[in-house]
Design a protein around this motif. Structure first.
Motif, mmCIF file in Angstrom:
data_model
loop_
_atom_site.group_PDB
_atom_site.id
_atom_site.type_symbol
_atom_site.label_atom_id
_atom_site.label_comp_id
_atom_site.label_asym_id
_atom_site.label_seq_id
_atom_site.Cartn_x
_atom_site.Cartn_y
_atom_site.Cartn_z
ATOM 1 N N LEU A 105 -69.605 32.032 103.897
ATOM 2 C CA LEU A 105 -70.990 32.207 103.485
ATOM 3 C C LEU A 105 -71.256 33.691 103.255
ATOM 4 C CD1 LEU A 105 -73.685 30.720 103.027
ATOM 5 C CD2 LEU A 105 -74.251 31.211 105.402
ATOM 6 N N GLY A 106 -71.788 34.008 102.077
ATOM 7 C CA GLY A 106 -72.080 35.405 101.767
ATOM 8 C C GLY A 106 -71.035 36.069 100.905
ATOM 9 N N ASP A 107 -69.910 35.366 100.593
ATOM 10 C CA ASP A 107 -68.939 35.921 99.650
ATOM 11 C C ASP A 107 -69.642 36.194 98.330
ATOM 12 O OD1 ASP A 107 -66.950 35.764 101.489
ATOM 13 O OD2 ASP A 107 -65.994 33.985 100.659
ATOM 14 N N GLN A 108 -69.427 37.356 97.744
ATOM 15 C CA GLN A 108 -70.130 37.685 96.505
ATOM 16 C C GLN A 108 -69.320 38.662 95.674
ATOM 17 O OE1 GLN A 108 -71.481 40.984 95.994
ATOM 18 N NE2 GLN A 108 -70.588 41.602 97.974
ATOM 19 N N LEU A 109 -69.635 38.681 94.378
ATOM 20 C CA LEU A 109 -68.960 39.562 93.437
ATOM 21 C C LEU A 109 -69.907 39.814 92.271
ATOM 22 C CD1 LEU A 109 -66.303 40.931 92.334
ATOM 23 C CD2 LEU A 109 -65.866 38.749 91.185
ATOM 24 N N GLN A 110 -69.950 41.038 91.785
ATOM 25 C CA GLN A 110 -70.770 41.371 90.623
ATOM 26 C C GLN A 110 -69.867 41.780 89.482
ATOM 27 O OE1 GLN A 110 -73.925 44.130 91.377
ATOM 28 N NE2 GLN A 110 -74.512 44.318 89.239
ATOM 29 N N LYS A 111 -70.093 41.199 88.300
ATOM 30 C CA LYS A 111 -69.298 41.539 87.122
ATOM 31 C C LYS A 111 -70.039 41.095 85.868
ATOM 32 C CE LYS A 111 -65.684 39.276 86.063
ATOM 33 N NZ LYS A 111 -64.356 38.621 86.029
ATOM 34 N N THR A 112 -69.552 41.548 84.732
ATOM 35 C CA THR A 112 -70.142 41.185 83.446
ATOM 36 C C THR A 112 -69.521 39.890 82.955
ATOM 37 O OG1 THR A 112 -70.540 43.507 82.881
ATOM 38 C CG2 THR A 112 -70.509 41.922 81.073
ATOM 39 N N MET A 113 -70.378 38.907 82.659
ATOM 40 C CA MET A 113 -69.907 37.617 82.175
ATOM 41 C C MET A 113 -70.865 37.096 81.114
ATOM 42 S SD MET A 113 -68.538 35.680 85.621
ATOM 43 C CE MET A 113 -67.350 34.704 84.686
ATOM 44 N N THR A 114 -70.398 36.121 80.367
ATOM 45 C CA THR A 114 -71.239 35.454 79.376
ATOM 46 C C THR A 114 -71.649 34.098 79.913
ATOM 47 O OG1 THR A 114 -70.144 36.585 77.542
ATOM 48 C CG2 THR A 114 -71.370 34.582 77.022
ATOM 49 N N ASN A 168 -74.661 41.460 83.409
ATOM 50 C CA ASN A 168 -74.163 41.517 84.785
ATOM 51 C C ASN A 168 -74.676 40.324 85.572
ATOM 52 O OD1 ASN A 168 -72.662 43.903 84.635
ATOM 53 N ND2 ASN A 168 -74.495 45.160 84.896
ATOM 54 N N VAL A 169 -73.770 39.662 86.266
ATOM 55 C CA VAL A 169 -74.147 38.519 87.097
ATOM 56 C C VAL A 169 -73.583 38.726 88.498
ATOM 57 C CG1 VAL A 169 -74.199 36.935 85.135
ATOM 58 C CG2 VAL A 169 -72.108 37.168 86.474
ATOM 59 N N MET A 170 -74.181 38.084 89.473
ATOM 60 C CA MET A 170 -73.696 38.106 90.851
ATOM 61 C C MET A 170 -73.207 36.713 91.210
ATOM 62 S SD MET A 170 -76.465 40.515 92.843
ATOM 63 C CE MET A 170 -77.870 39.623 92.193
ATOM 64 N N LEU A 171 -71.882 36.594 91.393
ATOM 65 C CA LEU A 171 -71.281 35.347 91.834
ATOM 66 C C LEU A 171 -71.211 35.352 93.352
ATOM 67 C CD1 LEU A 171 -68.247 35.242 89.388
ATOM 68 C CD2 LEU A 171 -70.262 33.802 89.243
ATOM 69 N N GLY A 172 -71.491 34.226 93.970
ATOM 70 C CA GLY A 172 -71.394 34.197 95.421
ATOM 71 C C GLY A 172 -71.711 32.832 95.985
ATOM 72 N N THR A 173 -71.790 32.787 97.312
ATOM 73 C CA THR A 173 -72.107 31.544 98.015
ATOM 74 C C THR A 173 -73.448 31.701 98.708
ATOM 75 O OG1 THR A 173 -70.872 32.323 99.955
ATOM 76 C CG2 THR A 173 -69.693 30.935 98.391
ATOM 77 N N VAL A 174 -74.236 30.651 98.641
ATOM 78 C CA VAL A 174 -75.541 30.630 99.298
ATOM 79 C C VAL A 174 -75.643 29.352 100.118
ATOM 80 C CG1 VAL A 174 -76.678 32.006 97.510
ATOM 81 C CG2 VAL A 174 -76.621 29.509 97.302
ATOM 82 N N THR A 191 -72.890 29.827 93.485
ATOM 83 C CA THR A 191 -73.957 29.947 92.498
ATOM 84 C C THR A 191 -73.870 31.302 91.817
ATOM 85 O OG1 THR A 191 -76.336 29.658 92.149
ATOM 86 C CG2 THR A 191 -75.652 30.962 94.059
ATOM 87 N N VAL A 192 -74.723 31.468 90.800
ATOM 88 C CA VAL A 192 -74.802 32.711 90.047
ATOM 89 C C VAL A 192 -76.251 33.173 90.066
ATOM 90 C CG1 VAL A 192 -74.362 33.847 87.849
ATOM 91 C CG2 VAL A 192 -72.931 31.941 88.563
ATOM 92 N N ILE A 193 -76.442 34.411 90.450
ATOM 93 C CA ILE A 193 -77.790 34.978 90.498
ATOM 94 C C ILE A 193 -77.836 36.165 89.558
ATOM 95 C CG2 ILE A 193 -79.536 36.052 91.970
ATOM 96 C CD1 ILE A 193 -78.246 34.657 94.348
#
Length: 655
Positions: free
Chosen positions: A405-414, A511-517, A526-528
């Motif tokens: 829980l709380g794993d996250q990553l920020q990167k540019t995606m389409t 830029n999107v934030m991939l992670g777990t909520v 999810t993607v925030i």
């Protein structure tokens, strides 16, 4: 340890392959056997004239209160470093060796000159004046019985040691092999601490190897520490038996085999109590050994009903387990008959049986782990249908079990959003079962396209799809392929007299934030990002402008080769939640050739009209849009701008 141990050990390996004779030729002795009642004195009788010829190692029948005398005349050849080599027997209660009338060795019950007992191997140094002398062995067994007499050989003591190595080479090799297997499995368990079956198997192989090595003659010559070997025997057998039943429990489960847990627990309790009693010197090792020997036979009998339950249940490991049990039974019967003196063929097989049984258990263990790996693979495949593997990869995880829980990553995606047009109206004409069948049929055609273009579906929202791509090019190609597949499916629906469907797709890059909520017991990937919301807004614009595919300016600029696509400017709009206007483009690669030609022919005129409209030159804008409508009357985007121009001329436009 003798100083010649290392070179002799190397030599013994060569000798075991047939490279050398272990005993000097002159060591072949002619033996005579004679029987008497147990004498009251230790006087050695004269050389018997009425004795029978005897070959050491053959079966000897010994009655209670009877003495067997084995005699020979030592040769007149001078031996270098002369000695006598013989193996004892567990049924013997007395063994004495005489050269002429002089006794050079005596062993009564468990007490032998120089240490040890009658079960071990001895290499006895001969006195200087042995040439041509008679050599006599006195053997007694108070209980009588049939057994194989000690193997007695004369010759060079170094050669005797080589012979001991050669004699036990197979047993020693198997013992070392089992020992290494056990150590390896124990290391695996210590590092993982996840599979108790590995611990049980490792402990079984380790103790089996130690017990096998313990029976090797030359080990007893090199290390005549009887207390140590007694402990090995006392503690090794309980551990081996407990490990076997623990292994059965771990592989075949409890259920009908619940008795296996009780057995190995009882054995371990015995193990602990025995250790305490021996350390406190309250009980002698042989006494405990006899007790456990009787108890172990009862425990082993229980393997048969357990095996019968395993066989009836149809466990996949039943056949290899049966092979292992049958092999152990066969070698057990063989060795028991040898001990009882019922057969003259003296070939101990227990070490071979232990090897086969350990290999069978290893095969069962490997199949067990293969089944676990197969189940885990199926579980991973099942979970990957709920949590995309690409999402785990993006988060740097190899398995769903590693996700926190709380794993996250920020990167540019389409981000891709797609939706079925007028689905609510369409679904009202179908039953719930038909609705789900329709949606699943549609999604089963679109999902593979996303994966083929190196994207992954983040979530399904009813009939809508939200997918993520590492590059705008892949996202756009996937969108075009989805539109082509929609046309193919519509043809099939028309054949089935079903209404065709239309879909809208919106793309945006950012830029999107991939992670777990979620929380500890329920989480999801999810993607925030604002880029996600904008992609959803752009997908909604496809309804306004009557086009199936619209992309943002960020996506357009991210294309490696935008000129390879059919693209036209659509609008610059301020969407909800955004302060800055967003430029959007229509991509019409998926349209028919005729429709693409029409849109290309009005693209320049359409953009001129849009610029005039932006500069509040509504009459000029009307002229350009009317020109577009003449070339492409069905263009909904042109119709939208015409309505805006008319409204602006009247003063009713507020956009």
């Amino acid at each position: 340890m003798p100083k010649f141990f290392l070179p002799l050990f190397i030599f013994s390996f060569w000798a075991s392959l047939g490279g050398a004779e272990p005993i000097e030729p002159q060591a072949s002795l002619a033996w005579q056997l004679h029987r008497t009642t147990i004498p009251l004195t230790d006087t050695v009788p004269p050389f018997f004239s009425n004795s029978q010829a005897f070959t050491p190692g053959k079966l000897v029948q010994l009655q209670p209160q009877e003495t067997v005398w084995l005699q020979t005349i030592l040769p007149r050849t001078v031996w270098k470093d002369p000695g006598i080599y013989f193996r004892g027997h567990w049924e013997l209660t007395l063994l004495e060796i005489y050269i002429g009338k002089q006794r050079i060795f005596r062993c009564v019950y468990e007490k032998c000159e120089g240490g040890g007992d009658l079960k071990r191997v001895f290499i006895i140094e001969l006195p200087e004046k042995y040439i041509g002398q008679s050599m006599t062995f006195r053997l007694e067994a108070s209980g009588g019985g049939s057994f194989n007499a000690p193997l007695i050989q004369g010759g060079n003591r170094a050669d005797h040691f080589v012979e001991a190595v050669r004699y036990d080479f197979n047993r020693l090799s198997i013992g070392v092999f089992l020992l290494l297997i056990g150590i390896f499995q124990m290391i695996i368990w210590i590092r993982s601490r996840t599979h108790p079956a590995t611990l049980a198997f490792g402990c079984f192989a380790l103790t089996a190897g130690m017990l096998d090595i313990r029976t090797c003659d030359f080990m007893l010559v090199l290390f005549p520490a009887d207390t140590f070997w007694n402990y090995v025997e006392l503690l090794g057998y309980p551990l081996m038996l407990a490990s076997l039943f623990a292994f059965i429990e771990q592989i075949f489960g409890t259920g009908p085999y619940f008795i296996t847990r009780r057995i190995w627990q009882i054995i371990l309790v015995y193990f602990g109590v025995s250790l305490i009693l021996v350390v406190l010197d309250l009980v002698e090792v042989p006494t405990l050994g006899i007790f456990f020997s009787i108890a172990s036979q009862a425990f082993l009998v229980l393997i048969f009903p357990i095996f019968w339950q395993i066989w009836k249940k149809g466990h996949p490991a039943k056949r290899p387990f049966a092979i292992g049990i049958l092999v152990m039974m066969a070698v057990g019967v063989n060795d028991t008959l040898i001990v009882l003196g019922r057969i003259e063929w003296v070939q101990w097989m227990l070490h071979w049986g232990a090897l086969v049984f350990v290999l069978v258990l290893g095969f069962i263990l490997e199949r067990h782990f293969a089944d676990i790996r197969s189940r885990l693979q199926r579980i991973n495949e099942a979970t990957s249908r709920f949590v995309p593997h690409q999402l785990l990869t993006q988060l740097g995880r190899n398995s769903i079990t590693e996700v926190q829980l709380g794993d996250q990553l920020q990167k540019t995606m389409t981000v891709l959003f797609s939706d079925i047009r007028s689905f609510t109206t369409l679904s009202e004409s179908m039953t719930p079962a038909e609705n789900f069948r329709f949606i699943n049929n549609y999604l089963s055609q679109m999902g593979p396209i996303v994966r083929q273009h190196h994207g992954f579906i983040d979530k399904y929202i009813g009939d809508a799809i939200m997918a993520l791509f590492d590059s705008p090019e892949n996202a756009l190609n996937a969108s075009i392929a989805m539109l082509h597949q929609k046309d193919v499916w519509n043809q099939q629906r028309l054949k089935n007299r079903e209404a065709p469907i239309q879909i809208g797709i919106g793309l945006n890059t950012g830029n999107v934030m991939l992670g777990t909520v979620g929380e500890s017991n329920r989480m999801e990937g999810t993607v925030i990002s604002d880029a996600v919301n904008l992609a959803s807004r752009i997908e909604g614009m496809t309804k306004v402008y009557g086009t199936p595919l619209i992309i943002s300016e960020n996506t357009y600029q991210g294309l490696a080769t935008p000129v390879e696509h059919a693209v036209r400017f659509i609008d610059r709009v301020t969407v909800k939640g955004k302060s800055r206007p967003v430029v959007v483009y229509e991509v019409f690669d998926a349209d028919s050739l005729e429709l693409r030609q029409k849109k290309e022919s009005i693209a320049l005129e359409f953009e001129k009209g849009w610029h005039a409209f932006q500069h509040l030159e509504y009459v000029e804008a009307l002229r350009h849009f009317k020109a577009c409508l003449q070339l492409h009357p069905e263009d909904l985007a042109t119709q939208v701008y015409l309505e805006r121009c008319h409204a602006a001329v009247k003063g009713d436009f507020t956009g």
